[in-house]
Design a protein around this motif. Structure first.
Motif, PDB file in Angstrom:
ATOM      1  N   ASP A   1       0.705  -0.996   0.116  1.00 33.23           N
ATOM      2  CA  ASP A   1       0.000   0.008  -0.013  1.00 33.23           C
ATOM      3  C   ASP A   1       0.907   1.157   0.048  1.00 33.23           C
ATOM      4  O   ASP A   1       1.914   1.292   0.834  1.00 33.23           O
ATOM      5  N   THR A   2       0.585   2.040  -0.769  1.00 29.38           N
ATOM      6  CA  THR A   2       1.334   3.468  -1.120  1.00 29.38           C
ATOM      7  C   THR A   2       1.144   4.274   0.030  1.00 29.38           C
ATOM      8  O   THR A   2       2.324   5.040   0.394  1.00 29.38           O
ATOM      9  N   VAL A   3       0.451   4.233   0.876  1.00 26.91           N
ATOM     10  CA  VAL A   3       0.274   4.942   2.237  1.00 26.91           C
ATOM     11  C   VAL A   3       0.794   4.371   3.207  1.00 26.91           C
ATOM     12  O   VAL A   3       1.849   4.824   4.074  1.00 26.91           O
ATOM     13  N   ARG A   4       0.483   2.960   3.673  1.00 30.75           N
ATOM     14  CA  ARG A   4       0.692   2.405   4.686  1.00 30.75           C
ATOM     15  C   ARG A   4       2.166   1.869   4.669  1.00 30.75           C
ATOM     16  O   ARG A   4       2.851   1.412   5.803  1.00 30.75           O
ATOM     17  N   GLN A   5       2.622   1.426   3.458  1.00 28.97           N
ATOM     18  CA  GLN A   5       3.954   0.781   3.273  1.00 28.97           C
ATOM     19  C   GLN A   5       4.661   1.365   2.175  1.00 28.97           C
ATOM     20  O   GLN A   5       5.309   0.927   1.268  1.00 28.97           O
ATOM     21  N   ALA A   6       4.722   2.844   2.480  1.00 30.13           N
ATOM     22  CA  ALA A   6       5.529   3.572   1.390  1.00 30.13           C
ATOM     23  C   ALA A   6       6.758   3.207   1.211  1.00 30.13           C
ATOM     24  O   ALA A   6       7.417   3.430   0.134  1.00 30.13           O
ATOM     25  N   ALA A   7       7.536   2.960   2.169  1.00 31.13           N
ATOM     26  CA  ALA A   7       9.059   2.646   2.223  1.00 31.13           C
ATOM     27  C   ALA A   7       9.309   1.320   1.264  1.00 31.13           C
ATOM     28  O   ALA A   7      10.143   1.303   0.244  1.00 31.13           O
TER      29      ALA A   7
END
Length: 338
Positions: free
Chosen positions: A82-88
């Motif tokens: 997920d681009t918000v919760r798992q951005a790294a």
């Protein structure tokens, strides 16, 4: 079904409107909704082109996928993250070719810029040097690698941007007008390197371009972004049938003031001229002709007479003509479904 590397689901993105009076009163300004429910998937091995008019939100889609913007609503995943919760995790697998060069350090050389970004991405120094040397050679930048970035031509800067995006061998490559101002020989070289890199990691490409021929040559799928949504998602084969009879040129100019476009529109043989893209003082003009013919020497002289410089010109299908035909097709299908 092939592995989905990019999944955009009901994506909404809004930007606050600048309103000094409301800020002074301590009230929030109404938001400008750019994306209004975008749905788009790109699978392993796919090259997909995202097209649309200026301001349609194409770059906003890329920036959201790259974790540079946070959605107002909806969800985006990249390789399952997920681009918000798992951005790294997302940033570790994404390479992004920007449409301008403001993120480079102009006093550093091309090589030093790549070394800086390699360190920023955590590449070990020995691996980084080898990787940088390889990309510079394959993108024909070795001879200018140690010159300051500020001395590079626009085409060289674009190729260095491609090299930077490929440094970490990303599986997902986001490209925003990557061959703008790149000559045809080097553009072919860029795409050869990109294909080799993407195939090696079983990745995908999401391309924003104003060049219809480039999109058709590279991508099996084309998606039209209109009014904040994907209005059409179709194959390159179907697009080729739509572009029949559309004739024109892409002309790259420097120093042309927008108010002078009306004078160029009156030139003999011109049906319309629109600004396809603009970065700083450089504009890409989409010149739509009546029958495919244009007195090129006279047209270049006309542009020069208006105080501008022509840096590139080639025959191309006008994007605006394609967008109009795709939009008409989409509207007809919507009416038939009612």
């Amino acid at each position: 079904m092939s592995e989905l590397l990019i999944a955009v689901e009901d994506l909404h993105v809004s930007f606050p409107r600048a309103n000094p009076l409301l800020r002074w009163l301590g009230r929030g300004a109404p938001s400008h909704r750019v994306l209004r429910g975008v749905n788009l998937c790109v699978a392993r091995g796919e090259f997909c082109a995202l097209i649309g008019e200026n301001g349609a939100g194409k770059t906003t889609v890329l920036k959201t996928i790259a974790t540079l913007l946070i959605p107002a609503a909806g969800r985006v995943t990249v390789c399952g993250a997920d681009t918000v919760r798992q951005a790294a995790r997302v940033r570790a697998v994404v390479g992004y070719v920007l449409a301008d060069e403001r993120s480079f350090h102009w006093r550093l050389s091309g090589r030093e810029n790549l070394e800086f970004f390699a360190a920023l991405n955590g590449l070990p120094s020995v691996e980084a040097r080898t990787r940088i040397r390889s990309l510079l050679e394959r993108l024909d930048l070795s001879a200018v690698a140690d010159r300051p970035f500020g001395e590079y031509s626009t085409g060289m800067r674009q190729r260095l941007a491609v090299a930077r995006a490929l440094l970490t061998r990303p599986r997902v490559l986001l490209m925003d007008e990557p061959t703008r101002s790149v000559d045809s020989v080097h553009a072919a070289q860029v795409w050869r390197v990109v294909r080799e890199e993407v195939e090696a990691v079983e990745g995908c490409v999401l391309l924003v371009t104003h060049q219809v021929q480039e999109a058709l040559a590279l991508c099996r799928r084309l998606a039209l972004l209109r009014e904040g949504r994907i209005a059409v998602d179709t194959t390159a084969q179907e697009i080729e049938a739509l572009v029949a009879g559309l004739d024109g040129f892409l002309v790259t100019v420097r120093g042309l003031r927008a108010r002078l476009l009306e004078e160029l529109r009156r030139y003999p043989g011109i049906r319309d001229i629109r600004i396809a893209s603009q970065v700083a003082e450089e504009q890409v003009l989409e010149v739509w002709t009546h029958n495919g013919d244009l007195a090129l020497a006279g047209f270049i002289g006309e542009v020069t007479g208006l105080g501008a410089t022509v840096t590139a010109l080639h025959r191309a299908t006008p994007l605006q003509g394609l967008i109009e035909r795709l939009s008409a097709d989409a509207d007809a299908r919507e009416r038939a479904a009612v």
